[in-house]
Design a protein around this motif. Structure first.
Motif, PDB file in Angstrom:
ATOM      1  N   LYS A 157     -41.598 -52.389  32.860  1.00 30.02           N
ATOM      2  CA  LYS A 157     -42.020 -53.397  32.175  1.00 30.02           C
ATOM      3  C   LYS A 157     -42.131 -52.807  30.308  1.00 30.02           C
ATOM      4  CE  LYS A 157     -42.780 -57.334  33.679  1.00 30.02           C
ATOM      5  NZ  LYS A 157     -43.690 -57.848  34.642  1.00 30.02           N
ATOM      6  N   SER A 161     -40.715 -52.962  26.933  1.00 32.78           N
ATOM      7  CA  SER A 161     -41.708 -53.508  25.658  1.00 32.78           C
ATOM      8  C   SER A 161     -41.942 -52.967  24.763  1.00 32.78           C
ATOM      9  CB  SER A 161     -42.877 -53.927  25.809  1.00 32.78           C
ATOM     10  OG  SER A 161     -43.867 -52.887  26.498  1.00 32.78           O
ATOM     11  N   ARG A 172     -42.973 -60.434  19.612  1.00 29.75           N
ATOM     12  CA  ARG A 172     -42.887 -59.615  20.698  1.00 29.75           C
ATOM     13  C   ARG A 172     -43.852 -59.415  21.961  1.00 29.75           C
ATOM     14  NH1 ARG A 172     -40.664 -53.397  19.431  1.00 29.75           N
ATOM     15  NH2 ARG A 172     -40.487 -53.729  21.406  1.00 29.75           N
ATOM     16  N   ASN A 173     -43.649 -59.320  23.146  1.00 31.05           N
ATOM     17  CA  ASN A 173     -45.138 -59.234  23.878  1.00 31.05           C
ATOM     18  C   ASN A 173     -44.918 -57.820  24.630  1.00 31.05           C
ATOM     19  OD1 ASN A 173     -46.556 -59.758  26.126  1.00 31.05           O
ATOM     20  ND2 ASN A 173     -45.270 -60.361  27.628  1.00 31.05           N
ATOM     21  N   ARG A 174     -45.292 -56.980  23.232  1.00 29.09           N
ATOM     22  CA  ARG A 174     -45.871 -55.422  23.488  1.00 29.09           C
ATOM     23  C   ARG A 174     -46.744 -55.280  25.195  1.00 29.09           C
ATOM     24  NH1 ARG A 174     -44.896 -51.670  20.175  1.00 29.09           N
ATOM     25  NH2 ARG A 174     -45.619 -50.273  22.627  1.00 29.09           N
TER      26      ARG A 174
END
Length: 228
Positions: A157, A161, A172-174
């Motif tokens: 994940k 990301s 964006r969900n870094r």
């Protein structure tokens, strides 16, 4: 084997015909006439001309050299090809050409290709199945079709990301991984990813996670069941 650097993997003192024939000679396959026919067939199969066989590697571009490397790998009729970062040294437009060539050859010759890469877009385009590794250990195995939405391991994940997207200023969900990558010579106890894992718990330092089934064709090496 198809190597990463097309500029270093071909002998500059050998003509292309000699390079493609070398594997056949080493393995004692065919006589001189049948080897010449095979070499001509291979050079055409990768989109180059028969007249190119009389040239040297320095007379070709990077993409053309990689085509020669692929032809050399295919000359002995293998069923299994290892492509080690085989497009990372090429320009993006040339990458696309080589990937399309590999995909076409895979179908035509019924090849199995182990494609080693760090570019997830390339992996998604070429591969049917993905094996995600960290510090020499397998973290997750899953079908490519489920990579974007179905990956559950924290490392996979985090990789997803970090992949660039073609949308400027996209929300964006870094996932930022802290700490440095440990040395493989002194790997952490338990799960090797735990020192950088945002979801690590105390048990992760004590127990080595084994690959276990998550779903059909999907395996994960993680001690936590509550991650999705």
């Amino acid at each position: 084997m198809v190597f990463q650097d097309p500029y270093a993997s071909l002998n500059p003192r050998m003509k292309i015909e000699e390079i493609l024939e070398e594997g056949l000679v080493i393995h004692g396959l065919g006589n001189k006439k049948t080897r010449q026919l095979k070499v001509r067939d291979m050079i055409k199969k990768v989109g180059l001309r028969v007249t190119d066989l009389n040239k040297y590697p320095h007379q070709f571009s990077g993409g053309q050299r990689q085509r020669i490397g692929i032809a050399r790998a295919l000359a002995t009729n293998p069923k299994f090809i290892v492509a080690d970062e085989s497009v990372s040294a090429l320009d993006v437009s040339v990458q696309a050409q080589i990937l399309n060539l590999l995909k076409d050859l895979q179908k035509e010759l019924n090849l199995t290709i182990l494609f080693i890469a760090h570019d997830l877009a390339v992996v998604e385009y070429l591969c049917d199945e993905v094996i995600v590794m960290y510090l020499g250990k397998v973290m997750e195995i899953l079908p490519t079709s489920k990579l974007i939405d179905g990956a559950t391991h924290p490392y996979t994940k985090a990789l997803l990301s970090a992949a660039p997207v073609p949308i400027p200023n996209a929300d964006r969900n870094r996932i930022i991984l802290n700490a440095d990558i440990p040395s493989p010579l002194n790997a952490p106890s338990g799960c090797v990813f735990r020192t950088r894992c945002p979801s690590a718990i105390e048990l992760c330092s004590k127990e080595v996670p084994l690959l276990r089934h998550v779903a059909q064709g999907h395996l994960k090496a993680c001690l936590r069941d509550d991650l999705n």
